[in-house]
Scaffold this motif. Structure first.
Motif, PDB file in Angstrom:
ATOM      1  N   GLY A   1      -4.700  14.475  -3.611  1.00 61.94           N
ATOM      2  CA  GLY A   1      -6.111  14.492  -3.231  1.00 61.94           C
ATOM      3  C   GLY A   1      -6.912  13.307  -3.714  1.00 61.94           C
ATOM      4  O   GLY A   1      -8.080  13.149  -3.340  1.00 61.94           O
ATOM      5  N   HIS A   2      -6.327  12.443  -4.547  1.00 65.34           N
ATOM      6  CA  HIS A   2      -7.053  11.279  -5.030  1.00 65.34           C
ATOM      7  C   HIS A   2      -6.070  10.158  -5.373  1.00 65.34           C
ATOM      8  O   HIS A   2      -5.406  10.202  -6.394  1.00 65.34           O
ATOM      9  N   PHE A   3      -6.006   9.185  -4.499  1.00 63.80           N
ATOM     10  CA  PHE A   3      -5.241   7.971  -4.789  1.00 63.80           C
ATOM     11  C   PHE A   3      -5.958   7.233  -5.918  1.00 63.80           C
ATOM     12  O   PHE A   3      -5.398   7.016  -6.985  1.00 63.80           O
ATOM     13  N   SER A   4      -7.221   6.868  -5.699  1.00 64.46           N
ATOM     14  CA  SER A   4      -8.080   6.335  -6.751  1.00 64.46           C
ATOM     15  C   SER A   4      -9.526   6.413  -6.294  1.00 64.46           C
ATOM     16  O   SER A   4      -9.844   6.059  -5.154  1.00 64.46           O
ATOM     17  N   SER A   5     -10.393   6.859  -7.198  1.00 66.46           N
ATOM     18  CA  SER A   5     -11.824   6.922  -6.895  1.00 66.46           C
ATOM     19  C   SER A   5     -12.537   5.623  -7.231  1.00 66.46           C
ATOM     20  O   SER A   5     -13.769   5.563  -7.240  1.00 66.46           O
ATOM     21  N   GLY A   6     -11.767   4.560  -7.488  1.00 68.65           N
ATOM     22  CA  GLY A   6     -12.354   3.243  -7.706  1.00 68.65           C
ATOM     23  C   GLY A   6     -12.515   2.896  -9.173  1.00 68.65           C
ATOM     24  O   GLY A   6     -11.852   3.458 -10.040  1.00 68.65           O
ATOM     25  N   ASN A   7     -13.398   1.964  -9.428  1.00 68.69           N
ATOM     26  CA  ASN A   7     -13.644   1.544 -10.805  1.00 68.69           C
ATOM     27  C   ASN A   7     -14.375   2.637 -11.579  1.00 68.69           C
ATOM     28  O   ASN A   7     -15.229   3.335 -11.034  1.00 68.69           O
TER      29      ASN A   7
ATOM     30  N   GLY B   1     -13.231   1.931  -3.311  1.00 68.30           N
ATOM     31  CA  GLY B   1     -13.302   0.645  -3.994  1.00 68.30           C
ATOM     32  C   GLY B   1     -11.938  -0.007  -4.105  1.00 68.30           C
ATOM     33  O   GLY B   1     -11.270  -0.279  -3.100  1.00 68.30           O
ATOM     34  N   ILE B   2     -11.487  -0.250  -5.340  1.00 61.85           N
ATOM     35  CA  ILE B   2     -10.177  -0.866  -5.554  1.00 61.85           C
ATOM     36  C   ILE B   2      -9.069  -0.001  -4.976  1.00 61.85           C
ATOM     37  O   ILE B   2      -8.001  -0.513  -4.608  1.00 61.85           O
ATOM     38  N   GLY B   3      -9.308   1.299  -4.831  1.00 57.43           N
ATOM     39  CA  GLY B   3      -8.331   2.179  -4.192  1.00 57.43           C
ATOM     40  C   GLY B   3      -8.087   1.815  -2.748  1.00 57.43           C
ATOM     41  O   GLY B   3      -7.018   2.106  -2.194  1.00 57.43           O
TER      42      GLY B   3
ATOM     43  N   SER C   1      -9.252   9.110   3.004  1.00 54.86           N
ATOM     44  CA  SER C   1     -10.412   8.346   3.468  1.00 54.86           C
ATOM     45  C   SER C   1     -10.543   7.094   2.617  1.00 54.86           C
ATOM     46  O   SER C   1     -10.147   7.075   1.440  1.00 54.86           O
ATOM     47  N   PHE C   2     -11.108   6.059   3.224  1.00 62.32           N
ATOM     48  CA  PHE C   2     -11.140   4.732   2.615  1.00 62.32           C
ATOM     49  C   PHE C   2     -12.579   4.222   2.642  1.00 62.32           C
ATOM     50  O   PHE C   2     -13.182   4.101   3.704  1.00 62.32           O
ATOM     51  N   ARG C   3     -13.114   3.899   1.448  1.00 62.60           N
ATOM     52  CA  ARG C   3     -14.518   3.526   1.360  1.00 62.60           C
ATOM     53  C   ARG C   3     -14.709   2.512   0.236  1.00 62.60           C
ATOM     54  O   ARG C   3     -14.061   2.603  -0.808  1.00 62.60           O
TER      55      ARG C   3
END
Length: 249
Positions: free
Chosen positions: A60-66, A107-109, A126-128
């Motif tokens: 459910g979460h590759f990465s939420s960014g920084n 972000g970086i994800g 999703s990609f944002r």
């Protein structure tokens, strides 16, 4: 491999698997994680046993960014040292890089995927890249790589307007090569197949296809200078304060 490690590493069948492991923060990357990822990629280049690298997140979460709390404390470009080390390690990597994404890629994800040779995702992914909403600018060479991959307008909508891409939209733009319920299995199958190929021919073919990384390295440095400047701007500080206020409610 420690269960408390922020980056889990496993080497098998010539594949170095790197899994981001900070589930309580949805794999938000802090400086320690950037440093660990950089060390792993640099090590992969030097290790003949590593034929290819697989990058994974969690369910459910590759990465939420920084990690915003981490970045809010940066006051100079020196604070980006671990980030820059990781980004340059991405560009300098001589082994194929494959990603399996499930869920959030923020972000970086998202921008790390521009450096992958193959990336797969589940339909719910999703990609944002909400850089501008935080008073910041694009990073990881994305301001150069995204327009080249998907054209100026689609890249501008993603990186500047902040519009999200669904998995199918990311597939259509070329950010992904495949979408499926078992994206991690798809990614693992592909990376194992790559690792089984003649290593020198694989290295040369990848280098020929990716070309000289000098322009990407230069853009990463330009972005980092702007990013560091923006981190201490009134706009970014106000955006960070608003972010923490919303989270506290």
């Amino acid at each position: 491999m420690s269960e408390t490690s922020l980056i889990e590493r496993q080497l098998a069948s010539g594949v170095l698997t790197l899994r981001m492991n900070r589930p309580e923060k949805k794999n938000a990357l802090n400086r320690a994680m950037y440093g660990a990822l950089a060390e792993a990629l640099e090590g992969a280049n030097a290790d003949e046993a590593v034929r290819a690298v697989l990058l994974l997140g969690g369910e459910g979460h590759f990465s939420s960014g920084n990690d915003i709390a981490d970045f809010a404390g940066f006051d100079a470009k020196a604070g980006l040292a671990e980030v820059l080390r990781f980004l340059h390690a991405l560009v300098d990597l001589e082994k194929p890089l494959v990603a399996g994404v499930d869920g959030l890629a923020v972000g970086i994800g998202t921008t790390v995927l521009f450096h992958c040779d193959l990336a797969y995702a589940t339909p719910r992914s999703s990609f944002r890249t909400p850089f501008l909403d935080l008073g910041l600018v694009p990073e990881a060479g994305s301001s150069l790589l995204a327009p080249g991959l998907m054209g100026h307008q689609r890249a501008f909508a993603l990186l500047v307007l902040g519009e999200a891409l669904s998995a199918e939209e990311a597939l259509a733009t070329g950010l992904l090569v495949g979408v499926g319920d078992e994206a991690e299995a798809l990614a693992r199958d592909a990376v194992v197949r790559l690792a089984a190929k003649p290593p020198e021919a694989l290295r040369i073919a990848r280098r020929l296809m990716r070309g000289d990384g000098a322009a990407v390295r230069a853009r990463i440095e330009d972005e980092a200078a702007a990013f560091a400047e923006r981190l201490v701007s009134a706009e970014a500080r106000a955006a960070f304060a608003a972010f923490f206020d919303r989270r506290a409610r």
